[in-house]
Design a protein around this motif. Structure first.
Motif, PDB file in Angstrom:
ATOM      1  N   UNK A 332      13.623 -65.269  59.264  1.00 29.26           N
ATOM      2  CA  UNK A 332      14.652 -66.094  59.910  1.00 29.26           C
ATOM      3  C   UNK A 332      14.710 -67.493  59.302  1.00 29.26           C
ATOM      4  N   UNK A 333      13.550 -68.033  58.943  1.00 27.62           N
ATOM      5  CA  UNK A 333      13.470 -69.333  58.281  1.00 27.62           C
ATOM      6  C   UNK A 333      12.805 -69.128  56.925  1.00 27.62           C
ATOM      7  N   UNK A 334      13.472 -69.580  55.890  1.00 32.25           N
ATOM      8  CA  UNK A 334      12.992 -69.366  54.522  1.00 32.25           C
ATOM      9  C   UNK A 334      12.551 -70.697  53.922  1.00 32.25           C
ATOM     10  N   UNK A 335      11.384 -70.700  53.328  1.00 27.95           N
ATOM     11  CA  UNK A 335      10.900 -71.867  52.585  1.00 27.95           C
ATOM     12  C   UNK A 335      10.871 -71.504  51.111  1.00 27.95           C
ATOM     13  N   UNK A 336      11.481 -72.332  50.297  1.00 29.20           N
ATOM     14  CA  UNK A 336      11.520 -72.083  48.861  1.00 29.20           C
ATOM     15  C   UNK A 336      11.480 -73.425  48.142  1.00 29.20           C
ATOM     16  N   UNK A 337      10.842 -73.460  46.979  1.00 34.16           N
ATOM     17  CA  UNK A 337      10.784 -74.723  46.262  1.00 34.16           C
ATOM     18  C   UNK A 337      10.185 -74.561  44.881  1.00 34.16           C
ATOM     19  N   UNK A 338      10.178 -75.663  44.157  1.00 38.32           N
ATOM     20  CA  UNK A 338       9.626 -75.673  42.805  1.00 38.32           C
ATOM     21  C   UNK A 338       9.316 -77.125  42.451  1.00 38.32           C
ATOM     22  N   UNK A 339       8.193 -77.375  41.795  1.00 39.14           N
ATOM     23  CA  UNK A 339       7.859 -78.760  41.433  1.00 39.14           C
ATOM     24  C   UNK A 339       8.906 -79.422  40.546  1.00 39.14           C
ATOM     25  N   UNK A 340       9.710 -78.633  39.829  1.00 36.55           N
ATOM     26  CA  UNK A 340      10.711 -79.217  38.933  1.00 36.55           C
ATOM     27  C   UNK A 340      12.026 -79.550  39.645  1.00 36.55           C
ATOM     28  N   UNK A 341      12.177 -79.134  40.897  1.00 36.68           N
ATOM     29  CA  UNK A 341      13.421 -79.385  41.619  1.00 36.68           C
ATOM     30  C   UNK A 341      13.431 -80.802  42.173  1.00 36.68           C
ATOM     31  N   UNK A 342      14.548 -81.495  41.992  1.00 37.76           N
ATOM     32  CA  UNK A 342      14.661 -82.894  42.387  1.00 37.76           C
ATOM     33  C   UNK A 342      14.944 -83.001  43.881  1.00 37.76           C
ATOM     34  N   UNK A 343      14.042 -83.616  44.661  1.00 30.73           N
ATOM     35  CA  UNK A 343      14.219 -83.660  46.117  1.00 30.73           C
ATOM     36  C   UNK A 343      15.543 -84.248  46.575  1.00 30.73           C
ATOM     37  N   UNK A 344      16.092 -85.190  45.817  1.00 31.64           N
ATOM     38  CA  UNK A 344      17.315 -85.875  46.246  1.00 31.64           C
ATOM     39  C   UNK A 344      18.510 -84.951  46.404  1.00 31.64           C
ATOM     40  N   UNK A 345      18.524 -83.817  45.713  1.00 32.16           N
ATOM     41  CA  UNK A 345      19.687 -82.916  45.794  1.00 32.16           C
ATOM     42  C   UNK A 345      19.404 -81.669  46.623  1.00 32.16           C
ATOM     43  N   UNK A 346      18.229 -81.581  47.213  1.00 27.02           N
ATOM     44  CA  UNK A 346      17.843 -80.320  47.845  1.00 27.02           C
ATOM     45  C   UNK A 346      18.516 -80.082  49.202  1.00 27.02           C
ATOM     46  N   UNK A 347      19.064 -81.124  49.822  1.00 27.36           N
ATOM     47  CA  UNK A 347      19.870 -80.897  51.019  1.00 27.36           C
ATOM     48  C   UNK A 347      21.110 -80.080  50.688  1.00 27.36           C
ATOM     49  N   UNK A 348      21.708 -80.372  49.545  1.00 23.31           N
ATOM     50  CA  UNK A 348      22.881 -79.610  49.097  1.00 23.31           C
ATOM     51  C   UNK A 348      22.499 -78.174  48.773  1.00 23.31           C
ATOM     52  N   UNK A 349      21.355 -78.016  48.122  1.00 28.26           N
ATOM     53  CA  UNK A 349      20.881 -76.675  47.784  1.00 28.26           C
ATOM     54  C   UNK A 349      20.614 -75.876  49.064  1.00 28.26           C
ATOM     55  N   UNK A 350      19.918 -76.501  50.006  1.00 33.05           N
ATOM     56  CA  UNK A 350      19.606 -75.827  51.275  1.00 33.05           C
ATOM     57  C   UNK A 350      20.875 -75.426  52.007  1.00 33.05           C
TER      58      UNK A 350
END
Length: 546
Positions: A332-350
């Protein structure tokens, strides 16, 4: 058997019936009246406006400390316009923290700057409710703080001079965005002291463009008072005096008299948000605040450039995320990430992942200081702030947000356990869905996609959290043609037909699997919303191929 095509009047009746509105409520929903709550229901409002009056009369230096997003920045503009009207703009200092260097919230760096600027009264907007230590620090330096915020408070409020928050008091709308709270502060001051400063009654309505825009952008429920703020905000936006907005509209082919909430959320908000994500938030603030056409054009050109950079970055991350998610069974809730992903744009990705998979997403990347930071976007039955509070101690380092969205930081050790912890927290919190309009698709033939039907749908706008856009189901239609479009050819456009009509359908960021499903000659069933065509008519925005 082909479903029948409802007439425009029948479609309106269907949509009203699905919402469960009484005849009286129907009228108010379709034609909202300008009626707002009692500002004095905020517990500290009287104290706040009296302190502002003292600062204005004594020509104290006043600081506005704003968040760096499309809620905080418009809120800062609202207060600056207010102080301009009072004739003390020269004594106002605006501070918006750098997303990359300082991160979210009130910081010591910001307080240092306020002190350097000789500020003795600091108003926070869309931020500050959880900054207990920082607000106490500012107060100890002789800076009185009026905290205006809407994010979920901690059990303890900051020891500020005044806290203006919907939860502190009995204000009728507990779902205001940050700019909405700032607007109530302005309303209260003008109600009590406006005549003294020669401000014409109703002047504050010119601020509704910023209130409505922020309400749309910040993913708060678009029902009740928020619906009123957006509906009237759109009216003001179409007549806006803001040089920066006019320049941005013109540069992106938006006609002021035909503006929709989609134009604001898909064209304007991404460009303003790109400022903090890719450069500095002051670019966005200066665009909204400037009265100089040349400066406005310079900023708009820069924002268009960095927004294109942002789109390419988001598209790359979304594509990587799709590849990983295709091999997973999603909870129901998914956590996904990568050290190379820029936190500033991750709201858009989510947000894109949440829309695609209809699950809540927490997406993280590594910040410049080596910590893991990210953003979350929630489906209606999950509440970000409640989930954060229900997590076991140590599961996250820091978090904040409201129902639909939030930000968080997590240690490199705990990130591996965060998904299990969040899904476990659901058991504690339970479903927190409020009265959300039914969003099951309405099965119809392609002949529904007419301008007259679309006009009926627009009567139910603005759409967003709590008032989703009507979704339609088209069964067993033939794909006549298909092509990719966009600079990197990541989007898909099809011509589809059934026995009743032939229509254009499209989707952004189409996966390879989706493109294969929509190959010419294929028969597909899909859900979609109706949108205006590029030049005329109506087109279908594909939401899901079934």
């Amino acid at each position: 058997m082909e479903p029948t095509t409802p007439t425009p009047d029948e479609l309106q009746a269907i949509l009203i019936d699905r919402m469960g509105l009484t005849p009286e409520a129907q009228q108010e929903f379709l034609f909202p009246s300008y009626s707002l709550g009692d500002v004095w229901k905020f517990e500290d409002m009287e104290r706040a406006v009296e302190r502002i009056k003292r600062a204005v009369d004594a020509k104290e230096f006043i600081g506005i400390y704003a968040d760096y997003d499309c809620d905080g920045i418009p809120a800062a503009v609202i207060l600056l316009d207010f102080f301009k009207a009072l004739g003390v703009a020269d004594y106002v200092r605006v501070y918006i923290p750098d997303r990359h260097d300082e991160g979210y919230g009130v910081s010591v760096l910001g307080i240092n700057e306020m002190q350097k600027q000789r500020v003795t009264l600091m108003l926070t907007v869309d931020v500050g409710i959880t900054a207990l230590a920082e607000i106490a620090d500012a107060q100890s330096r002789g800076i009185d703080c009026i905290v205006t915020d809407h994010h979920a408070p901690l059990p303890e409020y900051p020891a500020a001079y005044a806290v203006v928050h919907p939860a502190k008091g009995t204000y009728s709308n507990q779902d205001l965005c940050g700019a909405g709270v700032a607007f109530t502060l302005v309303r209260a001051f003008l109600e009590k002291y406006g005549k003294e400063y020669g401000i014409v009654a109703g002047w504050e309505k010119w601020l509704l463009d910023m209130v409505g825009f922020a309400t749309l952008s910040d993913m708060v429920p678009l029902t009740g008072e928020n619906r009123v703020l957006v509906a009237y905000g759109m009216m003001v936006m179409k007549k806006t005096r803001r040089v920066g907005l006019k320049t941005l509209f013109a540069n992106n082919g938006l006609m002021m008299d035909k503006l929709s909430e989609t134009d604001l959320t898909f064209t304007v908000a991404p460009r303003l948000n790109a400022a903090s994500r890719m450069r500095t938030p002051m670019l966005a603030f200066n665009l909204l605040a400037t009265e100089d056409r040349s400066e406005a054009m310079t900023i708009v050109t820069e924002l268009d450039k960095i927004n294109n950079e942002r789109k390419l970055l988001v598209a790359r991350i979304v594509k990587e995320a799709h590849a990983r998610l295709s091999t997973r069974e999603l909870p129901a809730i998914v956590v996904i990430g990568d050290p190379t992903w820029r936190p500033a744009v991750l709201g858009l990705v989510a947000n894109k992942l949440q829309e695609t998979y209809e699950r809540s997403f927490f997406v993280w990347g590594e910040a410049g200081d080596g910590s893991l930071k990210g953003s979350c976007r929630m489906i209606a039955v999950h509440h970000a702030a409640y989930l954060f509070q229900a997590l076991p101690e140590g599961a996250i380092l820091h978090a904040g947000g409201h129902q639909a969205a939030g930000g968080f930081s997590v240690s490199k050790e705990q990130v591996h356990f965060l998904e299990d912890a969040l899904n476990g927290a659901i058991e504690t919190v339970g479903d927190t869905e409020k009265a959300v309009i039914a969003h099951t698709p309405i099965e119809v033939p392609l002949a529904i996609a007419t301008t007259r039907h679309h006009q009926v749908i627009r009567r139910f706008a603005p759409f967003g959290v709590g008032n989703p856009e009507p979704l339609f189901l088209f069964k067993d239609v033939e794909v006549v043609s298909a092509k990719k479009f966009g600079k990197t050819r990541e989007h898909l456009e099809c011509v589809v037909q059934d026995a009743t009509a032939s229509m254009t359908a499209f989707t952004f960021f189409a996966s390879d699997e989706l493109c294969a499903q929509c190959s010419p000659g294929a028969t597909i069933s899909f859900t979609a919303t109706l949108e205006p065509g590029f030049r005329s008519g109506v087109r279908l925005r594909i939401r899901e191929v079934l």
